[in-house]
Design a protein around this motif. Structure first.
Motif, PDB file in Angstrom:
ATOM      1  N   UNK A  57       6.386  12.995  -2.141  1.00  0.00           N
ATOM      2  CA  UNK A  57       6.729  12.363  -0.871  1.00  0.00           C
ATOM      3  C   UNK A  57       5.642  12.606   0.167  1.00  0.00           C
ATOM      4  N   UNK A  58       5.161  13.842   0.236  1.00  0.00           N
ATOM      5  CA  UNK A  58       4.121  14.174   1.211  1.00  0.00           C
ATOM      6  C   UNK A  58       2.845  13.392   0.938  1.00  0.00           C
ATOM      7  N   UNK A  59       2.479  13.253  -0.332  1.00  0.00           N
ATOM      8  CA  UNK A  59       1.256  12.520  -0.689  1.00  0.00           C
ATOM      9  C   UNK A  59       1.342  11.065  -0.235  1.00  0.00           C
ATOM     10  N   UNK A  60       2.494  10.438  -0.431  1.00  0.00           N
ATOM     11  CA  UNK A  60       2.663   9.041  -0.022  1.00  0.00           C
ATOM     12  C   UNK A  60       2.552   8.889   1.490  1.00  0.00           C
ATOM     13  N   UNK A  61       3.191   9.774   2.217  1.00  0.00           N
ATOM     14  CA  UNK A  61       3.134   9.694   3.675  1.00  0.00           C
ATOM     15  C   UNK A  61       1.742  10.033   4.202  1.00  0.00           C
TER      16      UNK A  61
ATOM     17  N   UNK B 190      -5.354  -5.143  -8.205  1.00  0.00           N
ATOM     18  CA  UNK B 190      -4.325  -4.474  -9.023  1.00  0.00           C
ATOM     19  C   UNK B 190      -4.108  -3.047  -8.540  1.00  0.00           C
ATOM     20  N   UNK B 191      -5.199  -2.353  -8.236  1.00  0.00           N
ATOM     21  CA  UNK B 191      -5.089  -0.964  -7.766  1.00  0.00           C
ATOM     22  C   UNK B 191      -4.413  -0.918  -6.402  1.00  0.00           C
ATOM     23  N   UNK B 192      -4.798  -1.844  -5.530  1.00  0.00           N
ATOM     24  CA  UNK B 192      -4.157  -1.890  -4.213  1.00  0.00           C
ATOM     25  C   UNK B 192      -2.667  -2.208  -4.350  1.00  0.00           C
ATOM     26  N   UNK B 193      -2.348  -3.106  -5.261  1.00  0.00           N
ATOM     27  CA  UNK B 193      -0.952  -3.450  -5.480  1.00  0.00           C
ATOM     28  C   UNK B 193      -0.148  -2.275  -6.012  1.00  0.00           C
ATOM     29  N   UNK B 194      -0.763  -1.517  -6.933  1.00  0.00           N
ATOM     30  CA  UNK B 194      -0.086  -0.339  -7.481  1.00  0.00           C
ATOM     31  C   UNK B 194       0.153   0.697  -6.393  1.00  0.00           C
ATOM     32  N   UNK B 195      -0.833   0.844  -5.502  1.00  0.00           N
ATOM     33  CA  UNK B 195      -0.678   1.782  -4.382  1.00  0.00           C
ATOM     34  C   UNK B 195       0.473   1.351  -3.483  1.00  0.00           C
ATOM     35  N   UNK B 196       0.504   0.083  -3.111  1.00  0.00           N
ATOM     36  CA  UNK B 196       1.569  -0.410  -2.237  1.00  0.00           C
ATOM     37  C   UNK B 196       2.944  -0.223  -2.878  1.00  0.00           C
ATOM     38  N   UNK B 197       3.037  -0.499  -4.171  1.00  0.00           N
ATOM     39  CA  UNK B 197       4.307  -0.330  -4.873  1.00  0.00           C
ATOM     40  C   UNK B 197       4.731   1.128  -4.866  1.00  0.00           C
ATOM     41  N   UNK B 198       3.782   2.017  -5.149  1.00  0.00           N
ATOM     42  CA  UNK B 198       4.068   3.460  -5.151  1.00  0.00           C
ATOM     43  C   UNK B 198       4.591   3.921  -3.798  1.00  0.00           C
ATOM     44  N   UNK B 199       3.912   3.541  -2.734  1.00  0.00           N
ATOM     45  CA  UNK B 199       4.295   3.984  -1.393  1.00  0.00           C
ATOM     46  C   UNK B 199       5.658   3.435  -1.012  1.00  0.00           C
ATOM     47  N   UNK B 200       5.907   2.154  -1.299  1.00  0.00           N
ATOM     48  CA  UNK B 200       7.185   1.551  -0.931  1.00  0.00           C
ATOM     49  C   UNK B 200       8.345   2.180  -1.702  1.00  0.00           C
TER      50      UNK B 200
END
Length: 214
Positions: A91-95, A43-53
């Motif tokens: 934006x910087x945090x995601x990249x 779930x945490x990994x999925x939330x991360x992927x969603x956030x980044x995308x």
């Protein structure tokens, strides 16, 4: 003419301040986001992927308008500078998190096992073995991202931040010489980009000498 150039150059303070502040926040926040990306919980990994995308998939200008104009409809009023800092920091945090993840994947997993065989704790392994290699491998990508952030910061003029582009636009309206005004602003951006690149090379060289990372 010198007074005009001086007026435009003063916008460098806002440009550098917003870029440096959002880059610093992004570099720091990228670390906990990296932990989320490597979590053993799906779930945490999925939330991360969603956030980044989501963050990376929407143009920076749209995020700026959402932060400045859109959030106001929720009863939250942000100043132009606050909206700019918030947008560019997220934006910087995601990249940065993706840069860290790529750098960590490039380090062979066997080094963790070898460190365990030497009775090194995970913290010592991370601090003395993994981190130096990670910093060295990602420093060019981080520099590239900061330069990209510098160029993205030119968009904050659209919400009223008096940066280089905003001031060049004001002078163009008064003097109708956009080639000179924006050309001068462009030269300042170029100089700042070269400075960031030079600092990155110096940091990478110091890390290499200190830790003798192959």
């Amino acid at each position: 003419m010198w007074e005009i150039m001086g007026y435009i150059a003063l916008g460098t303070l806002w440009t550098v301040g917003i870029t440096a502040g959002s880059a610093a926040i992004g570099i720091v926040l990228g670390a906990p986001l990296l932990l989320a990306a490597r979590s053993r919980f799906r779930v945490i990994r999925g939330a991360y992927d969603l956030f980044v995308h989501v963050v990376r998939g929407i143009p920076t200008l749209v995020w700026l308008f959402i932060a400045y104009f859109g959030v106001g409809q929720l009863g939250i009023t942000l100043s132009p500078v606050t909206a700019a800092m918030l947008t560019l920091s997220v934006l910087a945090a995601a990249y940065m998190a993706e840069i860290y993840r790529g750098g960590l994947q490039a380090i062979r997993a066997g080094q963790w096992e070898a460190s365990g065989a030497l009775n090194l704790s995970r913290f010592d392994t991370l601090k003395d073995i993994i981190a130096p290699q990670l910093f060295r491998s990602v420093s060019p990508s981080v520099a590239t991202q900061v330069i990209g952030l510098l160029k993205d910061s030119s968009l904050v003029s659209t919400i009223g931040v008096t940066d280089l582009v905003f001031r060049a636009g004001v002078m163009t309206q008064y003097h109708a010489n956009g080639l000179v005004m924006f050309g001068f602003a462009g030269l300042i951006y170029l100089a700042l980009s070269l400075l960031i690149a030079a600092c990155s090379r110096r940091v990478q060289a110091r890390i290499t000498r200190k830790y003798a990372v192959a």
